[in-house]
Design a protein around this motif. Structure first.
Motif, PDB file in Angstrom:
ATOM      1  N   LYS A   4      -3.882  23.605  46.891  1.00 52.63           N
ATOM      2  CA  LYS A   4      -4.741  24.613  46.607  1.00 52.63           C
ATOM      3  C   LYS A   4      -5.039  25.604  47.538  1.00 52.63           C
ATOM      4  CE  LYS A   4      -6.046  22.988  42.613  1.00 52.63           C
ATOM      5  NZ  LYS A   4      -5.785  23.535  41.384  1.00 52.63           N
ATOM      6  N   GLY A   5      -4.528  25.346  48.876  1.00 52.37           N
ATOM      7  CA  GLY A   5      -4.369  26.500  50.104  1.00 52.37           C
ATOM      8  C   GLY A   5      -5.737  26.052  50.781  1.00 52.37           C
ATOM      9  N   ILE A   6      -5.728  26.649  52.118  1.00 51.02           N
ATOM     10  CA  ILE A   6      -6.715  26.309  52.679  1.00 51.02           C
ATOM     11  C   ILE A   6      -7.788  27.206  52.786  1.00 51.02           C
ATOM     12  CG2 ILE A   6      -5.226  25.222  54.711  1.00 51.02           C
ATOM     13  CD1 ILE A   6      -5.355  27.994  56.385  1.00 51.02           C
ATOM     14  N   ALA A   7      -7.752  28.262  51.930  1.00 51.72           N
ATOM     15  CA  ALA A   7      -8.687  29.201  51.733  1.00 51.72           C
ATOM     16  C   ALA A   7      -9.423  28.854  50.396  1.00 51.72           C
ATOM     17  CB  ALA A   7      -8.190  30.639  51.419  1.00 51.72           C
ATOM     18  N   SER A   8      -9.194  27.769  49.727  1.00 48.60           N
ATOM     19  CA  SER A   8      -9.949  27.158  48.643  1.00 48.60           C
ATOM     20  C   SER A   8     -11.135  26.491  48.749  1.00 48.60           C
ATOM     21  CB  SER A   8      -8.531  26.485  47.657  1.00 48.60           C
ATOM     22  OG  SER A   8      -8.492  25.024  48.508  1.00 48.60           O
ATOM     23  N   SER A   9     -11.733  26.428  47.820  1.00 47.28           N
ATOM     24  CA  SER A   9     -13.032  25.842  47.698  1.00 47.28           C
ATOM     25  C   SER A   9     -12.763  24.089  47.913  1.00 47.28           C
ATOM     26  CB  SER A   9     -13.769  25.849  46.423  1.00 47.28           C
ATOM     27  OG  SER A   9     -13.192  25.561  45.249  1.00 47.28           O
ATOM     28  N   GLU A  10     -11.488  23.806  47.142  1.00 48.70           N
ATOM     29  CA  GLU A  10     -11.261  22.275  47.178  1.00 48.70           C
ATOM     30  C   GLU A  10     -10.988  21.930  48.602  1.00 48.70           C
ATOM     31  OE1 GLU A  10     -10.107  23.975  42.967  1.00 48.70           O
ATOM     32  OE2 GLU A  10     -10.040  24.640  45.121  1.00 48.70           O
ATOM     33  N   TRP A  11     -10.235  22.657  49.397  1.00 50.52           N
ATOM     34  CA  TRP A  11      -9.902  22.419  50.734  1.00 50.52           C
ATOM     35  C   TRP A  11     -11.241  22.249  51.452  1.00 50.52           C
ATOM     36  CZ3 TRP A  11     -10.220  24.395  55.710  1.00 50.52           C
ATOM     37  CH2 TRP A  11      -9.522  23.775  56.652  1.00 50.52           C
ATOM     38  N   VAL A  12     -12.138  23.145  51.475  1.00 55.03           N
ATOM     39  CA  VAL A  12     -13.378  23.320  51.973  1.00 55.03           C
ATOM     40  C   VAL A  12     -13.980  22.104  51.802  1.00 55.03           C
ATOM     41  CG1 VAL A  12     -15.343  24.508  52.436  1.00 55.03           C
ATOM     42  CG2 VAL A  12     -13.490  25.753  52.412  1.00 55.03           C
ATOM     43  N   ASP A  21      13.308  28.193  40.688  1.00 51.59           N
ATOM     44  CA  ASP A  21      12.628  27.160  39.918  1.00 51.59           C
ATOM     45  C   ASP A  21      12.330  25.995  40.964  1.00 51.59           C
ATOM     46  OD1 ASP A  21      12.699  28.675  37.489  1.00 51.59           O
ATOM     47  OD2 ASP A  21      14.750  27.801  37.295  1.00 51.59           O
ATOM     48  N   ASP A  22      12.608  26.112  42.052  1.00 51.64           N
ATOM     49  CA  ASP A  22      12.127  25.010  43.189  1.00 51.64           C
ATOM     50  C   ASP A  22      10.755  24.495  42.995  1.00 51.64           C
ATOM     51  OD1 ASP A  22      11.220  23.451  45.512  1.00 51.64           O
ATOM     52  OD2 ASP A  22      12.904  24.667  46.824  1.00 51.64           O
ATOM     53  N   ARG A  23      10.573  23.245  42.753  1.00 48.59           N
ATOM     54  CA  ARG A  23       9.176  23.031  42.442  1.00 48.59           C
ATOM     55  C   ARG A  23       8.248  23.044  43.886  1.00 48.59           C
ATOM     56  NH1 ARG A  23       9.633  16.714  40.501  1.00 48.59           N
ATOM     57  NH2 ARG A  23       7.872  16.711  42.037  1.00 48.59           N
ATOM     58  N   ALA A  24       8.654  23.233  44.985  1.00 56.69           N
ATOM     59  CA  ALA A  24       8.068  23.133  46.129  1.00 56.69           C
ATOM     60  C   ALA A  24       7.473  24.460  46.018  1.00 56.69           C
ATOM     61  CB  ALA A  24       8.973  23.251  47.562  1.00 56.69           C
ATOM     62  N   ARG A  25       7.582  25.667  45.188  1.00 58.71           N
ATOM     63  CA  ARG A  25       6.977  26.879  44.955  1.00 58.71           C
ATOM     64  C   ARG A  25       5.689  26.874  44.887  1.00 58.71           C
ATOM     65  NH1 ARG A  25       9.916  31.314  42.239  1.00 58.71           N
ATOM     66  NH2 ARG A  25       8.411  32.606  43.536  1.00 58.71           N
ATOM     67  N   GLY A  26       5.038  25.715  44.254  1.00 58.45           N
ATOM     68  CA  GLY A  26       3.842  25.438  43.572  1.00 58.45           C
ATOM     69  C   GLY A  26       2.842  25.115  44.712  1.00 58.45           C
ATOM     70  N   MET A  27       3.478  24.874  45.902  1.00 55.63           N
ATOM     71  CA  MET A  27       2.619  24.448  47.036  1.00 55.63           C
ATOM     72  C   MET A  27       2.157  25.927  47.717  1.00 55.63           C
ATOM     73  SD  MET A  27       4.123  21.479  49.475  1.00 55.63           S
ATOM     74  CE  MET A  27       5.304  22.525  50.073  1.00 55.63           C
ATOM     75  N   ILE A  28       0.516  25.754  47.890  1.00 58.73           N
ATOM     76  CA  ILE A  28      -0.173  27.172  48.417  1.00 58.73           C
ATOM     77  C   ILE A  28       0.103  26.934  49.985  1.00 58.73           C
ATOM     78  CG2 ILE A  28      -1.974  28.634  48.596  1.00 58.73           C
ATOM     79  CD1 ILE A  28      -2.607  27.736  45.639  1.00 58.73           C
ATOM     80  N   ALA A  42       4.141  34.977  59.849  1.00 60.27           N
ATOM     81  CA  ALA A  42       3.226  35.432  58.754  1.00 60.27           C
ATOM     82  C   ALA A  42       2.964  34.401  57.557  1.00 60.27           C
ATOM     83  CB  ALA A  42       3.286  36.888  58.292  1.00 60.27           C
ATOM     84  N   ASP A  43       3.096  34.632  56.464  1.00 59.45           N
ATOM     85  CA  ASP A  43       2.760  33.902  55.333  1.00 59.45           C
ATOM     86  C   ASP A  43       4.109  33.727  54.412  1.00 59.45           C
ATOM     87  OD1 ASP A  43       2.941  36.472  54.201  1.00 59.45           O
ATOM     88  OD2 ASP A  43       0.919  36.091  53.109  1.00 59.45           O
ATOM     89  N   HIS A  44       5.244  33.903  55.008  1.00 61.59           N
ATOM     90  CA  HIS A  44       6.231  33.847  54.057  1.00 61.59           C
ATOM     91  C   HIS A  44       6.871  32.664  53.993  1.00 61.59           C
ATOM     92  CE1 HIS A  44       6.776  38.197  53.798  1.00 61.59           C
ATOM     93  NE2 HIS A  44       6.497  38.459  55.175  1.00 61.59           N
ATOM     94  N   ALA A  45       7.629  32.093  52.950  1.00 56.13           N
ATOM     95  CA  ALA A  45       8.476  31.039  52.871  1.00 56.13           C
ATOM     96  C   ALA A  45       9.569  31.406  52.105  1.00 56.13           C
ATOM     97  CB  ALA A  45       7.706  30.033  51.836  1.00 56.13           C
ATOM     98  N   TYR A  46      10.628  30.589  52.393  1.00 52.89           N
ATOM     99  CA  TYR A  46      12.257  30.668  51.867  1.00 52.89           C
ATOM    100  C   TYR A  46      12.490  29.763  50.716  1.00 52.89           C
ATOM    101  CZ  TYR A  46      12.158  34.402  55.234  1.00 52.89           C
ATOM    102  OH  TYR A  46      12.160  35.739  56.124  1.00 52.89           O
ATOM    103  N   TYR A  47      13.042  30.136  49.520  1.00 53.82           N
ATOM    104  CA  TYR A  47      13.604  29.188  48.644  1.00 53.82           C
ATOM    105  C   TYR A  47      15.084  29.866  48.329  1.00 53.82           C
ATOM    106  CZ  TYR A  47       8.669  28.258  48.521  1.00 53.82           C
ATOM    107  OH  TYR A  47       7.588  27.552  48.795  1.00 53.82           O
ATOM    108  N   THR A  48      15.878  28.870  47.875  1.00 49.60           N
ATOM    109  CA  THR A  48      17.176  28.990  47.319  1.00 49.60           C
ATOM    110  C   THR A  48      17.091  29.207  45.838  1.00 49.60           C
ATOM    111  OG1 THR A  48      17.884  26.829  47.701  1.00 49.60           O
ATOM    112  CG2 THR A  48      18.239  28.337  49.469  1.00 49.60           C
ATOM    113  N   ASP A  49      16.120  28.453  45.404  1.00 46.15           N
ATOM    114  CA  ASP A  49      16.111  28.276  43.816  1.00 46.15           C
ATOM    115  C   ASP A  49      14.729  28.736  43.398  1.00 46.15           C
ATOM    116  OD1 ASP A  49      16.001  27.292  41.384  1.00 46.15           O
ATOM    117  OD2 ASP A  49      16.437  25.334  41.702  1.00 46.15           O
TER     118      ASP A  49
END
Length: 178
Positions: A11-19, A147-154, A138-145
């Protein structure tokens, strides 16, 4: 207690779930601290920090950047490019710098080791490190696909930013002499 890490990734570190997970962990730690005797102490640390990577900051790697790349190791915030035999390392690094140099630190294995990215590197470990490294700023991430499932991680980690490398160390109570 993996709940905090799981909430951060999902959910990310800015999310209510993380808090909420952080508050639950804080309450658990407070309970342990209350049980400490006069001669007891507690040291608490983490294994890494985390940054939120919004979807608009996902970089799908252009195929031209992968010319000469045999395989990719690491994680989306710090790619380790292992090259085909005979491919010029400096040429690959320069191609990445021209494209992504504003969004990532780009280094050859030798440059990264000289800069201390890995601390002391044993000769046996050396070949396991990619010939070219791409560490997101900053907040970038690199993917070669796309449809990479890791793109679901915030929440993600693995790069060199202060938010990812500054690890807290908290000390509670008194430590027994001896």
């Amino acid at each position: 207690m993996p709940d905090l890490d799981v909430a951060g990734h999902a959910k990310g570190i800015a999310s209510s779930e993380w808090v909420e997970a952080l508050e639950a962990l804080d309450a658990e730690i407070a309970g342990v601290i209350a049980l400490l005797g006069a001669r007891h102490g507690l040291v608490l640390t983490a294994d890494h920090g985390m940054v939120d990577v919004p979807e608009h900051a996902h970089r799908i790697v252009a195929p031209a950047l992968l010319d000469g790349v045999r395989h990719i190791a690491g994680e989306p915030r710090c790619l380790q490019l292992h090259l085909d035999p005979g491919v010029a390392v400096d040429a690959v690094a320069e191609r990445w710098r021209a494209s992504e140099g504003k969004r990532a630190w780009i280094a050859t294995r030798e440059e990264a080791i000289a800069a201390g990215w890995f601390g002391d590197v044993d000769a046996e470990v050396l070949p396991r490190i990619g010939e070219v490294l791409v560490a997101a700023r900053a907040d970038h991430a690199y993917y070669t696909d796309p449809d990479d499932r890791a793109r679901g991680m915030i929440g993600q980690h693995g790069s060199l930013t202060a938010a990812e490398t500054a690890v807290p160390l908290l000390r509670f109570g008194a430590f027994a002499a001896g």
